[in-house]
Design an enzyme around this catalytic site. Structure first.
Site, short mmCIF file in Angstrom:
data_model
loop_
_atom_site.label_atom_id
_atom_site.label_comp_id
_atom_site.label_asym_id
_atom_site.label_seq_id
_atom_site.Cartn_x
_atom_site.Cartn_y
_atom_site.Cartn_z
N HIS A 1 0.84 -1.20 0.00
CA HIS A 1 0.00 0.00 0.00
C HIS A 1 0.88 1.25 0.00
O HIS A 1 2.05 1.18 0.39
CB HIS A 1 -0.86 0.04 1.27
CG HIS A 1 -1.95 -0.98 1.32
ND1 HIS A 1 -2.12 -1.84 2.37
CD2 HIS A 1 -2.95 -1.24 0.45
CE1 HIS A 1 -3.18 -2.60 2.14
NE2 HIS A 1 -3.70 -2.27 0.98
N CYS B 1 -2.40 -0.03 9.83
CA CYS B 1 -3.45 -0.98 9.39
C CYS B 1 -4.36 -1.42 10.52
O CYS B 1 -5.49 -1.81 10.28
CB CYS B 1 -2.84 -2.26 8.83
SG CYS B 1 -1.37 -2.05 7.89
C1 CIR Z 1 -3.44 -7.81 3.29
O1 CIR Z 1 -2.67 -8.33 2.48
O2 CIR Z 1 -4.44 -7.19 2.94
C2 CIR Z 1 -3.14 -7.94 4.77
N1 CIR Z 1 -2.48 -9.19 4.99
C3 CIR Z 1 -2.29 -6.79 5.26
C4 CIR Z 1 -3.03 -5.47 5.18
C5 CIR Z 1 -2.19 -4.33 5.62
N2 CIR Z 1 -2.95 -3.13 5.64
C6 CIR Z 1 -2.45 -1.92 5.48
O3 CIR Z 1 -1.29 -1.78 5.13
N3 CIR Z 1 -3.27 -0.87 5.60
#
Ligand code: CIR
Length: 261
Positions: A162, A250
């Site tokens: 992201h 996150c």
């Molecule tokens: C994913 O791949 O969506 C999750 N394992 C990690 C999400 C991380 N979120 C973020 O950076 N906002």
């Protein structure tokens, strides 16, 4: 200033979460739960009221609530997460968000947007175009933000999950940013604190009410932050979430409600 946060503690299914970091191993859910608890305590120390959702048996990536909504001072946007296995997390989290916001809009198909790709800098929102966020999702978000008088612009991403995996706004005109993203013209006018290449994971930090939460175990980044700014810093163990690409931002939605209780 933020007053509230929404979080969702991890469940045993964290071991099934999406990841590009499999060499780091499979997360230990019990240790992840302790790391999450320490995170919640840190938010509380930053004067946040924390709303804990139930662990989500059907969603291994459920703790990464940030991706499911963008909460602005003027209203909320429910996202349409780019990973199919995460799409219904947005509907799962929506009722809690509706309890705090008068105006709630949503990203619609064929748009996709993970709010981990959205970085707020005052009244301007930077939107990363990533494997999760497409141009249509960014366009819809821009139109919603414009209703509230906000501006938005897109940033193409070549790597990293992201946008906020690679850059964090530290307020006061400062960015913490990876070497790879530092040359991006959109960020040329900021004071940049550069994350050394071997500490890329540390680029995701979380500013909360003039305290900065930083992942533990990244000494060069920590030293550069301390040299650059006088913000108080809390370091937190994030190892189990790092194994599934999750960072500090996150794990929560931060906001000030527009709806009075
Ligand atoms: C994913 O791949 O969506 C999750 N394992 C990690 C999400 C991380 N979120 C973020 O950076 N906002």
């Amino acid at each position: 200033m933020f007053t509230h946060a929404i979080v969702r503690p991890p469940a045993a299914n964290l071991t099934q979460a999406l990841t590009t970091s499999s060499p780091l191993g499979v997360p230990d859910p019990a240790l992840a739960a302790r790391q999450h608890q320490a995170y919640v305590e840190a938010l509380t120390r930053c004067a946040m009221e924390v709303h804990r959702l139930e662990p989500a048996a059907d969603f291994p990536d459920g703790p990464f609530v940030e991706d499911t909504a963008l909460l602005t001072p003027r209203g909320a946007v429910i996202t349409r997460p780019g990973a199919p296995s995460r799409r219904d997390e947005a509907a799962l989290n929506r009722p809690a968000i509706e309890g705090y916001f008068d105006e709630v809009f949503a990203i619609e198909a064929p748009g996709t947007l993970d709010a981990g790709d959205v970085m707020m800098v005052g009244d301007h929102y930077y939107v990363g175009l990533s494997e999760r966020t497409n141009a249509e999702g960014a366009r819809q978000l821009g139109a919603i933000l414009a209703r509230w008088g906000y501006a938005a612009s897109t940033v193409p991403l070549a790597d990293g999950l992201h946008l906020k995996s690679s850059v964090s706004y530290l307020e006061h005109g400062h960015l913490l940013i990876t070497e790879a993203l530092a040359g991006q013209p959109a960020f040329a006018l900021f004071t940049q604190v550069i994350v050394p290449e071997e500490e890329t994971y540390a680029a995701n930090t979380l500013w909360v009410n003039e305290t900065l939460l930083v992942a533990e175990g990244f000494p060069r980044t920590l030293a550069r932050l301390r040299d650059a700014m006088a913000l108080p810093i809390i370091t937190l163990g994030m190892g189990e979430f790092e194994k599934v690409d999750g960072g500090l931002s996150c794990l929560s939605l931060r906001f000030r409600p527009t709806r009075s209780a």
